[in-house]
Write a protein that holds these residues in place. Structure first.
Motif, PDB file in Angstrom:
ATOM      1  N   GLN A 200      -6.177   2.906   0.831  1.00 27.97           N
ATOM      2  CA  GLN A 200      -4.984   3.395   0.172  1.00 27.97           C
ATOM      3  C   GLN A 200      -4.897   2.706  -1.185  1.00 27.97           C
TER       4      GLN A 200
ATOM      5  N   ALA B  73       0.864  -1.181   0.000  1.00 23.38           N
ATOM      6  CA  ALA B  73       0.000   0.000   0.000  1.00 23.38           C
ATOM      7  C   ALA B  73       0.899   1.229   0.000  1.00 23.38           C
ATOM      8  N   THR B  74       0.346   2.341  -0.460  1.00 24.16           N
ATOM      9  CA  THR B  74       1.102   3.595  -0.411  1.00 24.16           C
ATOM     10  C   THR B  74       0.286   4.668   0.293  1.00 24.16           C
TER      11      THR B  74
ATOM     12  N   ALA C  47      -3.568   0.044  -3.029  1.00 20.51           N
ATOM     13  CA  ALA C  47      -3.043  -1.175  -2.422  1.00 20.51           C
ATOM     14  C   ALA C  47      -3.397  -2.378  -3.276  1.00 20.51           C
TER      15      ALA C  47
ATOM     16  N   CYS D 251       3.570  -1.103   3.900  1.00 19.16           N
ATOM     17  CA  CYS D 251       3.074   0.219   3.525  1.00 19.16           C
ATOM     18  C   CYS D 251       4.248   1.168   3.298  1.00 19.16           C
TER      19      CYS D 251
ATOM     20  N   CYS E 106      -2.360   3.260   8.771  1.00 21.65           N
ATOM     21  CA  CYS E 106      -1.196   3.610   7.954  1.00 21.65           C
ATOM     22  C   CYS E 106      -1.003   5.121   7.883  1.00 21.65           C
TER      23      CYS E 106
ATOM     24  N   ALA F 247       4.230  -1.753  -5.322  1.00 19.86           N
ATOM     25  CA  ALA F 247       3.631  -0.529  -4.787  1.00 19.86           C
ATOM     26  C   ALA F 247       3.464   0.523  -5.882  1.00 19.86           C
TER      27      ALA F 247
ATOM     28  N   ARG G  65       0.740  -6.566   5.040  1.00 22.95           N
ATOM     29  CA  ARG G  65       0.788  -5.339   4.250  1.00 22.95           C
ATOM     30  C   ARG G  65       2.092  -4.609   4.532  1.00 22.95           C
TER      31      ARG G  65
END
Length: 148
Positions: free
Chosen positions: A34, A10-11, A36, A85, A129, A49, A83
């Motif tokens: 996000q 995820a970003t 993701a 991130c 996140c 990502a 995850r």
């Protein structure tokens, strides 16, 4: 019983206090997440990502740090996700870039705007996140290593 955790990325993309989110369908419900998705064969976590962010938002981004690694079991289906991130900064929007199936579109929201619609979060990882990012959690990208 087979147990196969899903590896996802995820970003957290922030621009002047607003975060790049994805409005998408989870079943029949529109939810916020996000950018993701799942790691695919023969790609690195960083490549995944970047790819997922572009495919879900139409944004090219630059990864700047790792904000956290999360283990989460979804109460809805019992599936466990790991995850990774990343923090990222937006580079450019490609409005004609095709978005993945099930994606309604990108949404820029503040933390407060997101908090006001908690019933629409894909999972509690969405705000977790962002909160970790806002607390300054930043680990070097070199933390992510590929063997071989």
């Amino acid at each position: 019983m087979d147990w196969n955790p899903h590896i996802t990325v995820a970003t957290v993309v922030e621009d002047q206090g607003r975060f790049l989110l994805v409005e998408e369908f989870a079943g029949e419900k529109a939810v916020l997440n996000q950018p993701a998705g799942h790691l695919e064969a023969n790609e690195s976590l960083l490549q995944a990502a970047l790819r997922e962010t572009l495919e879900e938002t139409g944004w090219e981004v630059e990864l700047t740090a790792v904000t956290g690694i999360y283990l989460y079991t979804a109460p809805s289906n019992g599936v466990t996700y790991q995850r990774v991130c990343f923090a990222a900064r937006p580079l450019r929007h490609l409005p004609d870039s095709p978005l993945d199936h099930g994606i309604i579109g990108p949404r820029w929201m503040t933390r407060d705007e997101l908090a006001a619609v908690s019933e629409r979060w894909r999972s509690e990882l969405v705000v977790r996140c962002i909160d970790d990012y806002l607390r300054g959690e930043r680990f070097p990208l070199a933390l992510i290593r590929t063997a071989g």
